[in-house]
Design a protein around this motif. Structure first.
Motif, PDB file in Angstrom:
ATOM      1  N   PRO A  59      -0.263  12.545  -0.326  1.00 14.11           N
ATOM      2  CA  PRO A  59      -1.459  12.083  -0.796  1.00 14.11           C
ATOM      3  C   PRO A  59      -2.012  12.712  -1.948  1.00 14.11           C
ATOM      4  N   HIS A  67      -9.804   8.017  -8.150  1.00 12.80           N
ATOM      5  CA  HIS A  67      -9.241   7.316  -7.306  1.00 12.80           C
ATOM      6  C   HIS A  67      -9.504   5.538  -7.281  1.00 12.80           C
ATOM      7  N   GLY A  77      -8.771   7.750  -0.495  1.00 13.07           N
ATOM      8  CA  GLY A  77      -7.397   8.299  -0.035  1.00 13.07           C
ATOM      9  C   GLY A  77      -7.218   8.514   1.575  1.00 13.07           C
ATOM     10  N   ALA A 133      -3.644   7.061   3.014  1.00 11.86           N
ATOM     11  CA  ALA A 133      -2.501   7.814   2.387  1.00 11.86           C
ATOM     12  C   ALA A 133      -2.444   9.274   3.177  1.00 11.86           C
ATOM     13  N   SER A 134      -3.848   9.898   3.358  1.00 14.59           N
ATOM     14  CA  SER A 134      -4.092  11.016   4.273  1.00 14.59           C
ATOM     15  C   SER A 134      -3.277  11.027   5.712  1.00 14.59           C
TER      16      SER A 134
END
Length: 325
Positions: A4, A37, A292, A295-296
């Motif tokens: 990420p 982001h 995010g 993704a994390s």
């Protein structure tokens, strides 16, 4: 395994390739992790770290030379780490003499930035849209450019030479005319000869000036700076392409709309007792997803799965003394 947050090493090369492939690379302004982001998710080819937005966001100060090279580089590193698109960064005057310029370039390269612009304003500088700015002599300006070119370790790191002569006090300020424009062209020609890769005149006043600028500096690429209701004019992306600019930065795309939205929400909470009407039906999770969360979580899950499958911790937990030696 996707990560990420990750350091990027190929961004200067990526930006140069984009400049070869695209009529004009559009770079909306970002200034913090949230804007980075959201702009990255919007699918832009490149992003622009706006010193004006970063100064306001990181320091709570207007763009008047208060922010330092270290603070901008730290902000740039965070933005680069969470974005796929290459980042062009504002480097003001280089923050001093040749040694300071060299250190600024080193900091920006280490942060993973694809390129930066360095200008000829006197110190302390101010936002190019504000009255009262002035420029250093040509030799001092060229020393900044030569220092930047000499200092970069990656030859593909983009050095963008900026001049503020068009609206400088020395040449008439707000009333500056043809003399100021010609001085700006002269300075950019010299900066390109000194090794800069891209030319950037702050605020040509008309589309005719913009077209003349691009023609005068060809075949070198030019960058244009578009701010809402600014000195240059409200150019669209198509305008920038038609005029022949290879890069176009829109510094305020993130922070002006964000400031307007925050003003409305804070005012509503104060005056009406609730901010709900300004949250668009979002929950906190919706915000996290924009910065995010997915993704994390995916990274955490993949690490856990790989640890169990490839390492098998249970095997080691069950080891006895005789198994260790």
């Amino acid at each position: 395994m996707s990560v990420p947050v990750s350091y990027k090493t190929n961004q200067p090369k990526k930006l140069r390739q984009l400049m070869k492939e695209k009529d004009c690379v559009i770079c909306p302004g970002v200034f913090d992790g949230i804007s980075a982001h959201i702009a990255n998710a919007a699918g832009f080819d490149a992003l622009y770290l706006a010193g004006s937005g970063a100064s306001g966001s990181v320091l709570g100060e207007p763009d008047l030379s208060v922010i330092t090279s270290v603070e901008l580089a730290d902000t740039a590193r965070m933005i680069v780490n969470v974005c796929d698109a290459p980042v062009v960064a504002d480097a003001d005057t280089g923050f001093g003499g040749p040694l300071n310029v060299a250190r600024t370039v080193a900091l920006y390269e280490a942060a993973g930035v694809a390129g930066c612009h360095i200008e000829d304003q006197t110190f302390p500088k101010r936002c190019g849209q504000l009255a009262g700015k002035d420029v250093v002599d040509l030799e001092t300006y060229l020393e900044r450019i030569v220092a930047a070119v000499k200092a970069r370790q990656n030859p593909e790191f983009l050095i963008i030479a900026r001049t503020d002569a068009r609206n400088a006090t020395t040449f008439g300020g707000e009333k500056a005319g043809e003399e100021a424009f010609e001085e700006g062209v002269k300075r950019l020609k010299a900066a390109l000869d000194a090794g800069a890769d891209v030319a950037f005149m702050e605020s040509p006043r008309t589309k005719d000036e913009a077209a003349r600028l691009v023609k005068a500096l060809a075949p070198h690429p030019c960058m244009i700076n578009v701010l809402p209701n600014g000195l240059t004019g409200n150019y669209t992306i198509d305008d920038c392409k038609r005029l022949g600019f290879k890069l176009a930065i829109y510094p305020c795309t993130g922070f002006i709309p964000a400031a307007i939205a925050m003003e409305k929400s804070y005012t509503a909470l104060r005056d009406q007792g609730s901010d709900l009407d300004h949250c668009g039906g979002w929950q906190i999770k919706d915000f996290f997803e924009r910065v995010g969360l997915r993704a994390s979580w995916n990274f955490d899950r993949e690490v856990a799965e790989r640890t169990r499958s490839d390492v098998n911790p249970k095997k080691y937990e069950e080891m006895q003394g005789h198994d260790l030696f």
